[in-house]
Design a protein around this motif. Structure first.
Motif, PDB file in Angstrom:
ATOM      1  N   ALA A 258       6.886 -15.518  -2.908  1.00 23.24           N
ATOM      2  CA  ALA A 258       5.664 -14.704  -2.854  1.00 23.24           C
ATOM      3  C   ALA A 258       5.885 -13.466  -1.998  1.00 23.24           C
ATOM      4  O   ALA A 258       5.468 -12.358  -2.359  1.00 23.24           O
ATOM      5  N   VAL A 259       6.567 -13.638  -0.867  1.00 23.23           N
ATOM      6  CA  VAL A 259       6.841 -12.507   0.012  1.00 23.23           C
ATOM      7  C   VAL A 259       7.743 -11.498  -0.690  1.00 23.23           C
ATOM      8  O   VAL A 259       7.500 -10.283  -0.659  1.00 23.23           O
ATOM      9  N   ARG A 260       8.796 -11.989  -1.329  1.00 18.84           N
ATOM     10  CA  ARG A 260       9.717 -11.086  -2.020  1.00 18.84           C
ATOM     11  C   ARG A 260       9.019 -10.352  -3.164  1.00 18.84           C
ATOM     12  O   ARG A 260       9.246  -9.159  -3.387  1.00 18.84           O
ATOM     13  N   GLY A 261       8.179 -11.044  -3.891  1.00 16.78           N
ATOM     14  CA  GLY A 261       7.470 -10.393  -4.985  1.00 16.78           C
ATOM     15  C   GLY A 261       6.534  -9.310  -4.494  1.00 16.78           C
ATOM     16  O   GLY A 261       6.414  -8.242  -5.103  1.00 16.78           O
ATOM     17  N   ALA A 262       5.839  -9.572  -3.394  1.00 14.77           N
ATOM     18  CA  ALA A 262       4.915  -8.576  -2.847  1.00 14.77           C
ATOM     19  C   ALA A 262       5.651  -7.370  -2.290  1.00 14.77           C
ATOM     20  O   ALA A 262       5.107  -6.257  -2.264  1.00 14.77           O
ATOM     21  N   ARG A 263       6.898  -7.583  -1.860  1.00 11.68           N
ATOM     22  CA  ARG A 263       7.673  -6.482  -1.287  1.00 11.68           C
ATOM     23  C   ARG A 263       8.551  -5.773  -2.298  1.00 11.68           C
ATOM     24  O   ARG A 263       9.237  -4.800  -1.955  1.00 11.68           O
ATOM     25  N   ALA A 264       8.542  -6.207  -3.541  1.00 12.04           N
ATOM     26  CA  ALA A 264       9.405  -5.620  -4.565  1.00 12.04           C
ATOM     27  C   ALA A 264       9.077  -4.141  -4.766  1.00 12.04           C
ATOM     28  O   ALA A 264       7.904  -3.762  -4.909  1.00 12.04           O
ATOM     29  N   ALA A 265      10.113  -3.331  -4.786  1.00 12.45           N
ATOM     30  CA  ALA A 265       9.908  -1.884  -4.905  1.00 12.45           C
ATOM     31  C   ALA A 265       9.242  -1.509  -6.220  1.00 12.45           C
ATOM     32  O   ALA A 265       8.499  -0.522  -6.297  1.00 12.45           O
ATOM     33  N   ALA A 266       9.503  -2.275  -7.279  1.00 11.87           N
ATOM     34  CA  ALA A 266       8.960  -1.941  -8.594  1.00 11.87           C
ATOM     35  C   ALA A 266       7.538  -2.438  -8.810  1.00 11.87           C
ATOM     36  O   ALA A 266       6.942  -2.164  -9.850  1.00 11.87           O
ATOM     37  N   ARG A 267       7.003  -3.180  -7.854  1.00 19.05           N
ATOM     38  CA  ARG A 267       5.643  -3.708  -8.025  1.00 19.05           C
ATOM     39  C   ARG A 267       4.629  -2.569  -8.120  1.00 19.05           C
ATOM     40  O   ARG A 267       4.711  -1.593  -7.383  1.00 19.05           O
ATOM     41  N   PRO A 268       3.638  -2.662  -9.011  1.00 22.22           N
ATOM     42  CA  PRO A 268       2.617  -1.608  -9.107  1.00 22.22           C
ATOM     43  C   PRO A 268       1.862  -1.448  -7.789  1.00 22.22           C
ATOM     44  O   PRO A 268       1.533  -2.428  -7.116  1.00 22.22           O
ATOM     45  N   ARG A 269       1.591  -0.206  -7.435  1.00 20.69           N
ATOM     46  CA  ARG A 269       0.903   0.115  -6.186  1.00 20.69           C
ATOM     47  C   ARG A 269      -0.530   0.568  -6.466  1.00 20.69           C
ATOM     48  O   ARG A 269      -0.994   0.622  -7.608  1.00 20.69           O
ATOM     49  N   ILE A 383      -3.251  -6.825  -3.663  1.00 17.27           N
ATOM     50  CA  ILE A 383      -2.306  -6.436  -4.716  1.00 17.27           C
ATOM     51  C   ILE A 383      -0.861  -6.473  -4.241  1.00 17.27           C
ATOM     52  O   ILE A 383       0.046  -6.184  -5.021  1.00 17.27           O
ATOM     53  N   GLY A 384      -0.619  -6.816  -2.979  1.00 15.26           N
ATOM     54  CA  GLY A 384       0.739  -6.845  -2.452  1.00 15.26           C
ATOM     55  C   GLY A 384       0.787  -7.640  -1.172  1.00 15.26           C
ATOM     56  O   GLY A 384       0.410  -8.809  -1.134  1.00 15.26           O
ATOM     57  N   GLU A 385       1.229  -6.981  -0.117  1.00 15.32           N
ATOM     58  CA  GLU A 385       1.304  -7.667   1.170  1.00 15.32           C
ATOM     59  C   GLU A 385      -0.055  -7.705   1.858  1.00 15.32           C
ATOM     60  O   GLU A 385      -0.778  -6.708   1.885  1.00 15.32           O
ATOM     61  N   GLY A 386      -0.348  -8.837   2.439  1.00 15.42           N
ATOM     62  CA  GLY A 386      -1.539  -8.986   3.263  1.00 15.42           C
ATOM     63  C   GLY A 386      -1.105  -9.386   4.654  1.00 15.42           C
ATOM     64  O   GLY A 386      -1.038 -10.581   4.976  1.00 15.42           O
ATOM     65  N   GLY A 387      -0.771  -8.403   5.458  1.00 20.39           N
ATOM     66  CA  GLY A 387      -0.208  -8.674   6.767  1.00 20.39           C
ATOM     67  C   GLY A 387      -1.235  -8.722   7.876  1.00 20.39           C
ATOM     68  O   GLY A 387      -1.664  -7.687   8.382  1.00 20.39           O
TER      69      GLY A 387
END
Length: 459
Positions: A258-269, A383-387
């Protein structure tokens, strides 16, 4: 719109139709020291009557503002346009009379106020009677704000002094004409060594005091879109649906996945989500305290015929300016009656020394309060990281959703491992223990649901 247009020329450049308001009546009581009955004004400034007469002969106007009902982009608004050729567009008592009447008309007819400003400040020839018009204008603006009516300002060249510090900087949305001179201090009263570039529209945008810098040719369309977006809704605000997922379809098997997927450069922003969600949108920018966060988008968009405010993180660490801008958006949307969508995506709040000096804690606290007290519904999508708290501040309690390629954690797994005195390699197993996957968040009651992917052509 040329920045040296007359008041009526500026109106003609942006409005399809304009009908001037009647001249407000003279005050029933004379001003201190003789007031309106004195030919040279309230403080008896020698030659003031002649200066006014010359200004009228030169411009055809009897005061420094022209006020009326304008149609801009198909929307009616009360328009105020300054005539810089009339004593430098300065504010005097009769200017205050006209501005007060304009705001009263806006409240009576439930119309927004659009100010096209070009002024050098308060009128010296009327002394403190002129300066106190700033209090009067601020009062009228506050009444209009309390009535739930939007106020837009266009800072023309120049916009300085009290006109900038009330009608300009005090508007809900403030646009600056490209290259315009904008600042509280006019060119003749600044320090001799002051950098002229600091007193421009572009500098004010960079410092968080303008929402956009607009070219003359683009101004009419931009004003029309803002007026459409900010117009009062026809019904009480209802929560909006969260956007569909644009990235991965499958849920992550492990916490570290999950962490890697949220940090993926190609993930939609966030920008991709906003473009897919809205038919059109316009930004608000800056925290009005000297800061801009390029990692946060905020503004208003149009979707299915309704206006929605938005605040969206772009995957970077959010600065205090970003949190203050988001809180500004929440409060403006609440006052105007529009629901809000937030997109959560940050590894956490900025935590360097500059962020601490800029008030990271107070800024986050203010955003928590803005979300908690919002009079309109807020819908959030992770939609990505929730830190940590830096992400939670933008999330709506009870109405937060998540995409499959996202995670939310009390702290990121690397930091959690370090705090627990584990080796860096333990971050992977720590991620599982934190239960940060979307499906974990759903089981824990943290999110309301996991959004499905957007339908693709052919499906």
């Amino acid at each position: 719109m040329n920045d040296r247009l007359t008041a009526r020329g500026a109106l003609a450049a942006v409005a399809d139709h304009f009908e001037e308001l009647p001249e407000p009546p003279e005050p029933s009581e004379p001003s201190i020291g003789g007031g309106a009955s004195r030919p040279d004004g309230p403080i008896g400034w020698a030659g003031y009557a002649e200066a006014r007469a010359a200004a009228t002969a030169r411009t055809g106007e009897t005061e420094s503002v022209v006020c009326g009902i304008a149609t801009i982009g198909g929307r009616d608004a009360v328009a105020v346009s300054f005539e810089f050729g009339f004593l430098g567009g300065s504010l005097g008592e009769r200017t205050g009379d006209r501005l007060a009447a304009a705001h009263a008309t806006a409240r009576e007819r439930r119309l927004p106020v659009v100010s096209l400003i070009a002024t050098g400040g308060s009128r010296m020839q009327e002394g403190m009677r002129a300066l106190t018009q700033l209090q009067r204008v601020a009062h009228e603006s506050a009444l209009t704000r309390a009535a739930g009516l939007p106020q837009l300002a266009v800072a023309r060249d120049p916009t300085t002094g009290g006109g900038w510090a009330t009608l300009g900087a005090g508007a809900d949305v403030t646009l600056g004409l490209a290259g315009a001179q904008i600042g509280f201090a006019g060119s003749r009263v600044r320090p001799a060594d002051a950098d002229p570039a600091a007193y421009t529209a572009e500098a004010q945008l960079a410092a968080g005091h303008l929402d956009a810098v607009v070219g003359p040719a683009d101004l009419p369309a931009r004003l029309g879109r803002y007026l459409t977006l900010l117009a009062a809704p026809s019904a009480p605000a209802e929560p909006v649906e969260p956007p569909a997922a644009l990235g991965a379809d499958a849920l992550p098997e492990t916490g570290w996945a999950a962490v890697r997927g949220a940090r993926a450069a190609a993930r939609p922003r966030a920008a991709a989500y906003l473009d897919a969600y809205f038919d059109t949108r316009e930004p608000i920018s800056g925290d009005r305290c000297g800061g801009v966060d390029d990692g946060l988008l905020a503004g208003f968009g149009r979707r299915a015929g309704r206006t929605v405010g938005y605040a969206a993180q772009l995957g970077t660490r959010t600065t205090p300016a970003g949190y203050r801008t988001a809180a500004r958006l929440l409060r403006l949307a609440g006052r105007l009656g529009h629901p809000v969508l937030t997109l959560v995506d940050t590894p956490g709040a900025a935590n360097d020394a500059a962020a601490e000096r800029a008030g990271a804690g107070p800024a986050i606290a203010d955003l928590f309060a803005a979300v908690a007290t919002s009079p309109v519904p807020v819908t959030s999508l992770l939609i990505g990281e929730g830190g940590s708290g830096g992400a939670l501040a933008l999330a709506a309690p009870g109405n937060t959703w998540a995409t499959p390629d996202s995670y939310f954690a009390v702290i990121n797994p690397e930091a959690a491992a370090a705090i627990l005195k584990r080796p860096p390699s333990a971050a992977r197993t720590t991620a599982d223990e934190l239960r940060l996957r979307p499906q974990d968040l759903l089981d824990l009651g943290i999110i309301r649901g996991i959004v499905p992917p957007r339908p693709r052509p052919g499906r």
